[in-house]
Motif scaffolding. Structure first.
Motif, short mmCIF file in Angstrom:
data_model
loop_
_atom_site.label_atom_id
_atom_site.label_comp_id
_atom_site.label_asym_id
_atom_site.label_seq_id
_atom_site.Cartn_x
_atom_site.Cartn_y
_atom_site.Cartn_z
N PRO A 185 58.68 71.29 71.38
CA PRO A 185 57.23 71.22 71.62
C PRO A 185 56.81 72.09 72.81
CG PRO A 185 58.18 69.03 71.38
CD PRO A 185 59.32 69.98 71.53
N ILE A 186 55.62 72.66 72.70
CA ILE A 186 55.00 73.44 73.77
C ILE A 186 53.54 73.04 73.88
CG2 ILE A 186 56.57 75.39 73.48
CD1 ILE A 186 54.29 76.85 72.03
N ALA A 187 52.90 73.46 74.97
CA ALA A 187 51.47 73.25 75.11
C ALA A 187 50.70 74.20 74.20
CB ALA A 187 51.05 73.44 76.57
N ARG A 188 49.46 73.88 73.98
CA ARG A 188 48.63 74.73 73.13
C ARG A 188 48.45 76.09 73.80
NH1 ARG A 188 42.55 73.22 70.90
NH2 ARG A 188 42.23 75.13 69.67
N PRO A 189 48.95 77.16 73.20
CA PRO A 189 48.87 78.47 73.87
C PRO A 189 47.47 79.06 73.77
CG PRO A 189 49.93 78.72 71.74
CD PRO A 189 49.67 77.24 71.91
N SER A 203 54.71 74.31 68.67
CA SER A 203 56.13 74.30 68.99
C SER A 203 56.72 75.69 68.82
CB SER A 203 56.87 73.32 68.06
OG SER A 203 56.82 73.78 66.72
N LYS A 204 57.94 75.81 69.32
CA LYS A 204 58.79 76.96 69.08
C LYS A 204 59.85 76.55 68.05
CE LYS A 204 57.67 80.58 71.59
NZ LYS A 204 57.46 81.92 70.99
N LYS A 205 60.01 77.36 67.02
CA LYS A 205 61.01 77.08 66.00
C LYS A 205 62.27 77.86 66.35
CE LYS A 205 61.48 75.97 61.19
NZ LYS A 205 60.73 75.74 59.95
N VAL A 206 63.34 77.12 66.62
CA VAL A 206 64.58 77.69 67.14
C VAL A 206 65.62 77.70 66.04
CG1 VAL A 206 66.28 77.59 68.99
CG2 VAL A 206 63.98 76.66 69.35
N LYS A 301 71.74 67.84 68.34
CA LYS A 301 71.60 66.54 69.00
C LYS A 301 72.19 66.58 70.41
CE LYS A 301 72.35 63.07 66.38
NZ LYS A 301 73.01 62.01 65.57
N GLN A 302 73.36 67.19 70.58
CA GLN A 302 73.96 67.31 71.91
C GLN A 302 73.11 68.19 72.83
OE1 GLN A 302 78.05 68.52 71.72
NE2 GLN A 302 78.62 66.93 70.26
N LEU A 303 72.56 69.24 72.27
CA LEU A 303 71.76 70.16 73.07
C LEU A 303 70.53 69.46 73.64
CD1 LEU A 303 71.52 73.21 73.87
CD2 LEU A 303 70.06 73.48 71.86
N LYS A 304 69.86 68.65 72.84
CA LYS A 304 68.65 67.99 73.30
C LYS A 304 68.93 66.72 74.10
CE LYS A 304 65.38 69.78 69.95
NZ LYS A 304 64.24 69.46 69.05
N SER A 305 70.06 66.10 73.88
CA SER A 305 70.39 64.92 74.67
C SER A 305 70.86 65.30 76.07
CB SER A 305 71.47 64.10 73.97
OG SER A 305 72.67 64.85 73.84
N ARG A 306 71.52 66.44 76.21
CA ARG A 306 71.98 66.88 77.53
C ARG A 306 70.86 67.52 78.33
NH1 ARG A 306 76.44 69.55 76.21
NH2 ARG A 306 77.92 67.99 76.98
N TRP A 307 69.99 68.31 77.69
CA TRP A 307 68.90 69.00 78.37
C TRP A 307 67.58 68.44 77.85
CZ3 TRP A 307 71.61 70.97 81.99
CH2 TRP A 307 72.84 71.53 81.74
N LYS A 308 67.04 67.48 78.58
CA LYS A 308 65.85 66.75 78.14
C LYS A 308 64.59 67.62 78.11
CE LYS A 308 67.97 62.77 77.91
NZ LYS A 308 68.20 62.09 76.61
N CYS A 309 64.61 68.76 78.76
CA CYS A 309 63.43 69.61 78.75
C CYS A 309 63.13 70.14 77.35
CB CYS A 309 63.61 70.78 79.71
SG CYS A 309 64.93 71.93 79.27
N LEU A 310 64.10 70.09 76.43
CA LEU A 310 63.88 70.54 75.06
C LEU A 310 63.23 69.47 74.20
CD1 LEU A 310 67.25 72.42 74.41
CD2 LEU A 310 65.10 73.30 75.36
N GLU A 311 63.14 68.25 74.70
CA GLU A 311 62.48 67.17 73.96
C GLU A 311 61.02 67.02 74.36
OE1 GLU A 311 64.54 63.53 74.40
OE2 GLU A 311 66.40 64.23 73.49
N THR A 312 60.70 67.30 75.61
CA THR A 312 59.34 67.09 76.10
C THR A 312 58.49 68.34 75.89
OG1 THR A 312 60.00 67.83 78.31
CG2 THR A 312 60.16 65.48 77.84
N CYS A 313 57.20 68.16 76.06
CA CYS A 313 56.26 69.28 75.93
C CYS A 313 56.14 69.97 77.29
CB CYS A 313 54.90 68.77 75.46
SG CYS A 313 53.67 70.07 75.25
#
Length: 455
Positions: A185-189, A203-206, A301-313
């Motif tokens: 998720p990202i803010a409205r650009p 969002s950014k699609k990765v 799942k490991q990527l987002k659980s370890r680095w929480k900045c990828l879950e929040t906006c």
């Protein structure tokens, strides 16, 4: 003229000062003394004490929980990013160490922390953390660092090594990676709002490709949330490499999910295969495919659980900066894997929330998805090959379910009675008692019946 005699109560101010004036002077002097400012003692609770904190003096468990990396790995990371850190023109400049620690704390929590190691630090401000994140992220995204930790196999021996590991672990040959996409998720650009809107949020699609050891070998975070999985892969250089390899006669496949179109170099699940489907080459292929595709699911799942900045906006950063943060987290993910660090588990609430966000962003699978004829033929040939090379244990018939109802034992056949030889009755006579039969036939009944008294 005669002077007027003094009246009673008159006080002369010429000859001598009366006593009342002395009292007035005393009162005035003491009043002035009380009005003089008195310096008060400062309260120790209101006094601002600057606490100097050394993060590397924290316990190992606290340091690892805060920054997600052990101390030796953080020190090596500081030495690695120091030569490529961007220059700043500010008069007050912080050290590279403080910037890296602030960025790692943001990656791990997704928040602008004003504390370090659980203690307040007045030097850590939101502005400092934002600047540190941008500078450290730019340094980690340097081509020399990204190519060192994220590398797609371009050489034949590298591809053969990955293929062998996939085959030994999942039983599918010629696999060079598992591919899937996830939304951050990202803010409205301000610009390109339609490109980043995925029908639910911006969002950014990765696109992420991993190997059998859960290492990320390719990442692309430049696409917006409105792109489909096929569109992201079509614009990536990996597609060109795989197409050229398959055209040259080398089979190199990617294990993909149902949101991808079947191609000669992309192996997707066969539709309409359920648990009730009888044993067949397609059913066996679906089983192995599901096990192999779980690798990329675990990586995300490991990527987002370890680095929480990828879950929040991340509302504080532009879409380009968010894409760079995603790449930096993927680099750090491979660093953790190289050191054998265990994954940080997600809570059940976080896992359900993340699954809901991804489901809403992806939408339903298109029913009338176009199929590639050569891709379908390649998948059918792979299914037949896996079926012919299957193990005996895998193709065994499934066990029947045991009913919970109590089973009634089957009736046993009655034994055939043998003919009994007649027995001559024996009579006894007593004058006082009536005669009775002691035994007539061998009926297997003990002497002394219940309705007759026993002698």
């Amino acid at each position: 003229m005669a002077e007027k005699p003094p009246e009673e109560g008159y006080i002369s101010v010429v000859d001598e000062e009366p006593e009342i004036f002395e009292l007035l002077k005393w009162d005035h002097s003491h009043t002035q003394k009380q009005q003089e400012p008195v310096e008060k003692a400062k309260s120790p609770f209101k006094r601002h004490l600057k606490v100097e904190i050394e993060p590397f003096d924290l316990p190992d468990s606290t340091f690892l929980e805060t920054y997600r990396l052990p101390k030796d790995v953080v020190r090596s990371l500081i030495n690695e990013v120091t030569p490529v850190m961007p220059e700043t023109t500010k008069s007050i400049e912080f050290s590279v160490e403080s910037k890296v620690l602030a960025a790692l704390s943001f990656y791990a929590s997704g928040k602008f922390q004003k504390t370090m190691g659980g203690k307040s630090d007045p030097t850590v401000t939101q502005y400092f953390v934002g600047s540190a994140v941008q500078q450290v992220t730019e340094a980690i995204n340097h081509p020399s660092i990204v190519k060192k930790y994220i590398h797609f196999p371009h050489l034949r021996n590298e591809r053969d090594m990955i293929k062998t590991r996939f085959y030994m672990k999942y039983g599918i040959p010629n696999v060079v990676g598992c591919i899937d996409c996830t939304h951050v998720p990202i803010a409205r650009p301000d610009d390109d709002q339609k490109i980043h809107f995925n029908k639910s949020y911006h969002s950014k699609k990765v696109q992420i490709i991993c190997d059998s050891e859960l290492n990320i070998i390719s990442v692309d975070a430049s696409a917006g949330g409105s792109y489909s999985c096929d569109a992201v892969l079509h614009r990536h250089a990996v597609r060109v490499d795989l197409e050229s390899l398959n055209n040259c006669g080398e089979n190199a496949w990617l294990i993909a999910g149902p949101f991808y179109t079947q191609r000669p170099y992309v192996m997707t699940p066969i539709p309409k295969i359920t648990k009730k489907t009888p044993a067949s080459p397609e059913k066996y292929y679906a089983s192995l495919h599901s096990q192999a595709h779980a690798a990329i699911t675990d990586v995300i799942k490991q990527l987002k659980s370890r680095w929480k900045c990828l879950e929040t906006c991340n509302k504080q950063f532009e879409p380009g900066t968010v894409a760079a943060i995603i790449v930096a987290c993927c680099v750090l993910h491979n660093v953790c894997n190289s050191r054998g660090m265990p994954a940080v588990p997600m809570t059940q609430t976080e896992e359900r929330l993340e699954a809901m966000k991804q489901k809403v962003a992806n939408g339903p699978i298109p029913r009338k998805q176009p199929e590639d004829t050569q891709g379908v033929q390649a998948r059918a040939a792979l299914a037949d090959r896996l079926w012919s090379e299957r193990r005996v244990v895998d193709c065994a018939a499934p066990k029947k379910r045991v009913s919970k109802k109590p089973q009634i034992p089957e009736p046993q056949p009655m034994p055939i009675p043998q003919p009994l030889a007649p027995v001559v009755p024996t009579w006894t006579h007593d004058d006082n008692k009536r005669p009775r039969i002691l035994s007539s036939y061998n009926l297997g009944i003990a002497p002394g019946w219940g309705h007759y008294g026993q002698q």
